[in-house]
Write an enzyme that holds these catalytic residues in place. Structure first.
Site, PDB file in Angstrom:
ATOM      1  N   ASP A   1      -3.164  -6.876  -7.861  1.00  0.00           N
ATOM      2  CA  ASP A   1      -4.536  -7.232  -8.244  1.00  0.00           C
ATOM      3  C   ASP A   1      -4.688  -6.931  -9.730  1.00  0.00           C
ATOM      4  O   ASP A   1      -5.340  -5.964 -10.129  1.00  0.00           O
ATOM      5  CB  ASP A   1      -5.527  -6.434  -7.403  1.00  0.00           C
ATOM      6  CG  ASP A   1      -5.399  -6.768  -5.926  1.00  0.00           C
ATOM      7  OD1 ASP A   1      -6.093  -7.678  -5.471  1.00  0.00           O
ATOM      8  OD2 ASP A   1      -4.557  -6.146  -5.230  1.00  0.00           O
TER       9      ASP A   1
ATOM     10  N   VAL B   1       4.832  -5.440  -4.614  1.00  0.00           N
ATOM     11  CA  VAL B   1       5.846  -5.429  -3.566  1.00  0.00           C
ATOM     12  C   VAL B   1       5.806  -6.788  -2.866  1.00  0.00           C
ATOM     13  O   VAL B   1       4.735  -7.275  -2.488  1.00  0.00           O
ATOM     14  CB  VAL B   1       5.596  -4.294  -2.550  1.00  0.00           C
ATOM     15  CG1 VAL B   1       6.632  -4.326  -1.439  1.00  0.00           C
ATOM     16  CG2 VAL B   1       5.625  -2.947  -3.260  1.00  0.00           C
TER      17      VAL B   1
ATOM     18  N   GLN C   1      -0.354  -3.680  -9.185  1.00  0.00           N
ATOM     19  CA  GLN C   1      -0.348  -4.794 -10.144  1.00  0.00           C
ATOM     20  C   GLN C   1      -0.655  -6.116  -9.441  1.00  0.00           C
ATOM     21  O   GLN C   1      -1.055  -7.086 -10.062  1.00  0.00           O
ATOM     22  CB  GLN C   1       1.016  -4.848 -10.848  1.00  0.00           C
ATOM     23  CG  GLN C   1       1.242  -6.011 -11.794  1.00  0.00           C
ATOM     24  CD  GLN C   1       0.306  -5.979 -13.003  1.00  0.00           C
ATOM     25  OE1 GLN C   1      -0.272  -4.935 -13.318  1.00  0.00           O
ATOM     26  NE2 GLN C   1       0.168  -7.107 -13.678  1.00  0.00           N
TER      27      GLN C   1
ATOM     28  N   HIS D   1       0.838  -1.208   0.000  1.00  0.00           N
ATOM     29  CA  HIS D   1       0.000   0.000   0.000  1.00  0.00           C
ATOM     30  C   HIS D   1       0.874   1.261   0.000  1.00  0.00           C
ATOM     31  O   HIS D   1       0.607   2.227  -0.709  1.00  0.00           O
ATOM     32  CB  HIS D   1      -0.879   0.046   1.245  1.00  0.00           C
ATOM     33  CG  HIS D   1      -1.857  -1.088   1.370  1.00  0.00           C
ATOM     34  ND1 HIS D   1      -1.760  -2.038   2.353  1.00  0.00           N
ATOM     35  CD2 HIS D   1      -2.946  -1.414   0.642  1.00  0.00           C
ATOM     36  CE1 HIS D   1      -2.758  -2.899   2.245  1.00  0.00           C
ATOM     37  NE2 HIS D   1      -3.499  -2.551   1.202  1.00  0.00           N
TER      38      HIS D   1
HETATM   39  P1  AMP Z   1      -6.359  -3.716  -0.705  1.00  0.00           P
HETATM   40  O1  AMP Z   1      -6.230  -2.962   0.574  1.00  0.00           O
HETATM   41  O2  AMP Z   1      -5.926  -5.139  -0.616  1.00  0.00           O
HETATM   42  O3  AMP Z   1      -7.708  -3.529  -1.350  1.00  0.00           O
HETATM   43  O4  AMP Z   1      -5.321  -3.054  -1.707  1.00  0.00           O
HETATM   44  C1  AMP Z   1      -5.346  -1.676  -1.979  1.00  0.00           C
HETATM   45  C2  AMP Z   1      -4.417  -1.378  -3.116  1.00  0.00           C
HETATM   46  O5  AMP Z   1      -3.083  -1.775  -2.757  1.00  0.00           O
HETATM   47  C3  AMP Z   1      -4.757  -2.143  -4.409  1.00  0.00           C
HETATM   48  O6  AMP Z   1      -4.552  -1.295  -5.527  1.00  0.00           O
HETATM   49  C4  AMP Z   1      -3.764  -3.279  -4.390  1.00  0.00           C
HETATM   50  O7  AMP Z   1      -3.464  -3.782  -5.677  1.00  0.00           O
HETATM   51  C5  AMP Z   1      -2.544  -2.609  -3.768  1.00  0.00           C
HETATM   52  N1  AMP Z   1      -1.662  -3.618  -3.200  1.00  0.00           N
HETATM   53  C6  AMP Z   1      -1.964  -4.572  -2.287  1.00  0.00           C
HETATM   54  N2  AMP Z   1      -0.900  -5.378  -2.065  1.00  0.00           N
HETATM   55  C7  AMP Z   1       0.088  -4.932  -2.869  1.00  0.00           C
HETATM   56  C8  AMP Z   1       1.439  -5.356  -3.116  1.00  0.00           C
HETATM   57  N3  AMP Z   1       1.966  -6.400  -2.488  1.00  0.00           N
HETATM   58  N4  AMP Z   1       2.171  -4.650  -4.012  1.00  0.00           N
HETATM   59  C9  AMP Z   1       1.633  -3.585  -4.660  1.00  0.00           C
HETATM   60  N5  AMP Z   1       0.372  -3.143  -4.481  1.00  0.00           N
HETATM   61  C10 AMP Z   1      -0.391  -3.799  -3.592  1.00  0.00           C
END
Ligand code: AMP
Length: 280
Positions: free
Chosen positions: A150, A176, A148, A37
């Site tokens: 998701d 990441v 990326q 994030h």
């Molecule tokens: P979430 O809180 O899981 O809905 O994720 C919020 C945003 O953070 C989304 O755009 C995800 O794709 C991104 N995100 C979550 N995990 C990662 C990661 N390991 N690397 C890059 N972006 C991430």
């Protein structure tokens, strides 16, 4: 950092941010923040003058038997992290604020929303696109940052933005990972130490496919078979899907010509994890 809990407050903060043509960036999240994030936040800070983040565990994108109730919520810690990154605005609405009784309007990206995770999580992407469309209307950013990690979500949101002429530019940031390769995820917190080890099979299978691609293999079926071999050695992990698709249409590819998205989802115990790589 200004914390907005209501839509009215967020709209007022947004108006002020966009005043005199400032570049306004936005990263939507469900909280339980980690370095993945924060990489979006840093990309937004680098590109924009004002940065907003949202934390909202969106009930609409969880199925009836999924982990909505137990999804990790670490609001105080998240606020500390965002303050440290120099985020200007945090939008953290309640479910009632976002979905007042009687809300029956949805955004659905047909033909894409039922692919990959949409197949095993019916209604998931409809929930994602509905909340992201609402967030875009409330926050009104000029740039929005997604991971990326998701990959299907980014394809679906890019299509929604195009089809609905939403005035926002989507920026996609790289995955990441933990030092051992596991893609960072809020759901990694569910894993026991043993499951944490087993979870490495997702990345291992993608690396196997990537190695065979580098050796010249271009037939999707053969590449998928190579990736599935890694899962055969991890009986504690149940594969949901391992597919090679076009990164924009999410349609399965047969021969890999041009950029191809290898996407995987698997249950490690009760925890569903996803990962992907792009082959070019
Ligand atoms: P979430 O809180 O899981 O809905 O994720 C919020 C945003 O953070 C989304 O755009 C995800 O794709 C991104 N995100 C979550 N995990 C990662 C990661 N390991 N690397 C890059 N972006 C991430």
């Amino acid at each position: 950092m200004k914390i907005c809990k209501t839509i009215d407050d967020m709209r007022a903060a947004s108006r002020a941010a966009r005043h005199v043509g400032k570049r306004f960036g936005f990263a939507p999240t469900m909280g339980a923040l980690h370095e993945g994030h924060l990489s979006l936040v840093r990309a937004a800070k680098a590109k924009c003058d004002v940065v907003a983040v949202s934390i909202f565990v969106n009930p609409l994108q969880f199925g009836p038997n999924e982990d909505l109730a137990k999804y990790p919520r670490t609001f105080e810690h998240d606020v500390e992290l965002l303050e440290k990154e120099g985020v200007d605005i945090l939008f953290a609405p309640s479910p009632e604020e976002m979905y007042p009784a009687g809300a029956v309007t949805y955004v659905n990206v047909e033909g894409l929303s039922d692919k990959l995770c949409g197949k095993s999580r019916p209604g998931h992407f409809r929930g994602v696109t509905t909340v992201v469309a609402k967030l875009f209307h409330i926050v009104q950013p000029s740039f929005a940052f997604f991971g990326q990690k998701d990959a299907a979500q980014t394809a679906i949101i890019r299509r929604m933005v195009r089809d609905l002429n939403l005035p926002v530019e989507i920026v996609v940031c790289p995955i990441v990972r933990e030092p051992d390769g596991l893609a960072m995820s809020s759901r990694n917190a569910y894993l026991s130490p043993l499951e944490r080890k087993s979870a490495l099979v997702l990345h291992a299978s993608l690396k196997q496919i990537s190695a065979e691609f580098d050796q010249g293999k271009r037939e999707a079926a053969a590449l998928i078979a190579a990736g599935k071999k890694a899962f055969a050695q991890e009986p504690a992990v149940r594969l949901d899907y391992l597919e090679i698709v076009h990164p924009d249409t999410l349609e399965p590819m047969h021969q890999l010509v041009g950029p191809s998205l290898v996407a995987v989802a698997a249950f490690v115990g009760n925890t569903r994890l996803i990962d992907n790589i792009m082959l070019r």
